[in-house]
Design a protein around this motif. Sequence first.
Motif, short mmCIF file in Angstrom:
data_model
loop_
_atom_site.label_atom_id
_atom_site.label_comp_id
_atom_site.label_asym_id
_atom_site.label_seq_id
_atom_site.Cartn_x
_atom_site.Cartn_y
_atom_site.Cartn_z
N THR A 173 0.84 -1.20 0.00
CA THR A 173 0.00 0.00 0.00
C THR A 173 0.87 1.25 0.00
O THR A 173 0.41 2.34 -0.34
N HIS A 174 2.15 1.07 0.35
CA HIS A 174 3.03 2.24 0.39
C HIS A 174 3.38 2.76 -1.02
O HIS A 174 3.93 3.84 -1.17
N LEU A 175 3.05 1.97 -2.05
CA LEU A 175 3.40 2.42 -3.41
C LEU A 175 2.79 3.77 -3.76
O LEU A 175 3.40 4.58 -4.44
N SER A 176 1.56 3.97 -3.27
CA SER A 176 0.87 5.22 -3.63
C SER A 176 1.51 6.44 -2.96
O SER A 176 1.20 7.57 -3.33
N PRO A 179 -2.23 6.45 -7.54
CA PRO A 179 -3.11 6.73 -6.40
C PRO A 179 -4.06 5.58 -6.09
O PRO A 179 -4.45 5.38 -4.93
N ASP A 180 -4.42 4.79 -7.11
CA ASP A 180 -5.40 3.73 -6.88
C ASP A 180 -4.78 2.47 -6.25
O ASP A 180 -5.49 1.55 -5.87
N TYR A 181 -3.46 2.42 -6.16
CA TYR A 181 -2.80 1.18 -5.71
C TYR A 181 -3.20 0.82 -4.27
O TYR A 181 -3.58 -0.32 -3.99
N ALA A 182 -3.12 1.81 -3.37
CA ALA A 182 -3.39 1.51 -1.95
C ALA A 182 -4.84 1.10 -1.72
O ALA A 182 -5.14 0.37 -0.78
N ARG A 183 -5.74 1.58 -2.59
CA ARG A 183 -7.18 1.28 -2.40
C ARG A 183 -7.63 0.02 -3.11
O ARG A 183 -8.77 -0.41 -2.98
N ASN A 203 -5.07 -6.71 -6.93
CA ASN A 203 -5.56 -6.53 -8.30
C ASN A 203 -5.84 -5.05 -8.53
O ASN A 203 -6.82 -4.53 -7.99
N VAL A 204 -5.01 -4.42 -9.32
CA VAL A 204 -5.24 -3.01 -9.62
C VAL A 204 -5.78 -2.97 -11.05
O VAL A 204 -5.03 -2.99 -12.03
N VAL A 205 -7.12 -2.95 -11.16
CA VAL A 205 -7.79 -3.05 -12.47
C VAL A 205 -9.10 -2.26 -12.40
O VAL A 205 -9.88 -2.49 -11.47
N PRO A 206 -9.43 -1.40 -13.34
CA PRO A 206 -8.55 -0.92 -14.41
C PRO A 206 -7.64 0.18 -13.86
O PRO A 206 -8.00 0.85 -12.90
N THR A 207 -6.54 0.36 -14.51
CA THR A 207 -5.61 1.39 -14.05
C THR A 207 -4.83 1.97 -15.21
O THR A 207 -4.80 1.39 -16.31
N LYS A 208 -4.21 3.11 -14.94
CA LYS A 208 -3.26 3.67 -15.90
C LYS A 208 -1.89 3.38 -15.32
O LYS A 208 -1.60 3.77 -14.19
#
Length: 377
Positions: A179-182, A192-196, A213-218
Motif C-alpha cells: 500500500t506504500h506504493l501510492s 493513487p489507486d494502488y493503496a485502495r 488486483n489493480v484493475v482498471p488502471t493507468k
Amino acid sequence: MTLPSQKIISAGQRALQQMADRDTPFIFNDWYVAALKQEVGRQLTKRTLLGRRVVLYRTEAGQPVALDDRCAHRSYPLSEGILDGDTIICGYHGFRYDANGNWCEVPSQAKCPQGIGVRNYPLIEQGPLIWIWLGDDAPDATKLPHQDWMESPNWAWSSGYMPMKGSYVGLHENLIDLTHLSFVHERTFGTPDYARAPFEVDIGEEKFAVLRNVVPTKLPPMWANATGLVETTTAARIARSSFESPGLHLTSVAFYESTLPENDRAEFHIRVAHLPTPETASSTHYFFVVGRDFGLDQEDLQNFIHEQTCEVFSEDKKALALVDDVLRDRDHSFFEVSVASDAAAVAMRRYLKSRARTDVREQESVAAVTMVRSTDA
Ligand code: FES
Ligand SMILES: [Fe+2]
C-alpha cells in the motif's frame, strides 16, 4: 483526543511482543545471499552477515569460499591478509589457512598444529547468487529458496545490491505491504489507486502473501514504457507479494490490457527477488534480481528497468532509514496500531519471532551441553 484508548495501546503493545522487530535475534539456520556471483573473485572480500565477519573469495578452480574473517591466532582480520593460491596468509604473523579454514602453515615452527582453524561456511552458488548457511545446524539444501526462473531461457534479468539502514524485518514488511506504493513511490511507480485496490491475503505456516488486483488502471511511466501499455486507462496490474523465507521475498507482477479477451491479449510478467540479508540489527544488505519474460534480448529495456528499479528502491531505503531512526529511540510508551491490510505482515513478523526464539533456544541448549561437558571434564 489523538491518542488511542489505553485498551488499544495495551493491545498494540502486547501484539508487538509477538512480532519480530529490529531487536529480535537473527535466524541463523537458514539460507541468505552472501554476495552476488560477480562480487566474489580472486580477491579477499569482507562482509558482515547476521553480525558475523566473513571473508569471501574464489579458489583457482572457481569455487567460492566463505571463512570467519578472524585469525584464530590473534584475531587479525583474514581479509587483510594475502590470497595465495587457494590459501590465505594472515597479515599479522603469517599463519596460513587452507580453503576449509584449517591452519596449514605456522611460520615460527616446523610442524603445523592439526585440527585448528576458523569456521568455513557452506555456500551454494545459484544463477547470479551465492547463498550462505551461517547456522549451527547442518545445512539443509532443501531449504534453499531455489529460483528456477533465474536459470530459464524464458526469463532475462539483472541483479543489483544496495546497502540499507534499518532492519531486515522492516524491509520484509515494506515488501509485503505494498500500500506504500501510492505514497513512498508516488513519483516513480506508485499510482493513487494502488493503496485502495482490492487484495487477498494468503497466510500459510511459513509463507505469507498478498495478491493485489489493480484493475482498471493507468500504468505509471516505468511500466507503461516497458510494456507499451502507454495510452490505456484500462490496464491490469496484478501483483503478488510473497514472503518465501527470511532471506527471500518474491514479487510477481502481470500487466495486460484488461478489456481484451484472455486469448487475444499480450501479458507481460515481471519478477523481483528481494534478498535481504541482515548485516547488523540496524543495517541490511539488499540484494535483488529483477526479471522479465518479454523483450528478452533488449539490452536497453533491461537497463531501463534496472535503473528505474534502483530509483524505486532508493525511495524505500530513505523511508526505512527514517523509520529506523524513530524505532531506535522508542521508549516504554511506544505502540503501533495495525490495520486490516497488515494481516500478512503481522503473521510474517510473528513467524520470524518464533523462528528466532527456536534458534536461540537451540543455541542455548548447545551451550548448556558444552558447559556440562566441560564441568564433567
Ligand atoms: S593474528 Fe593471524 S597469524 Fe597471528
Ligand atoms: Fe517500496
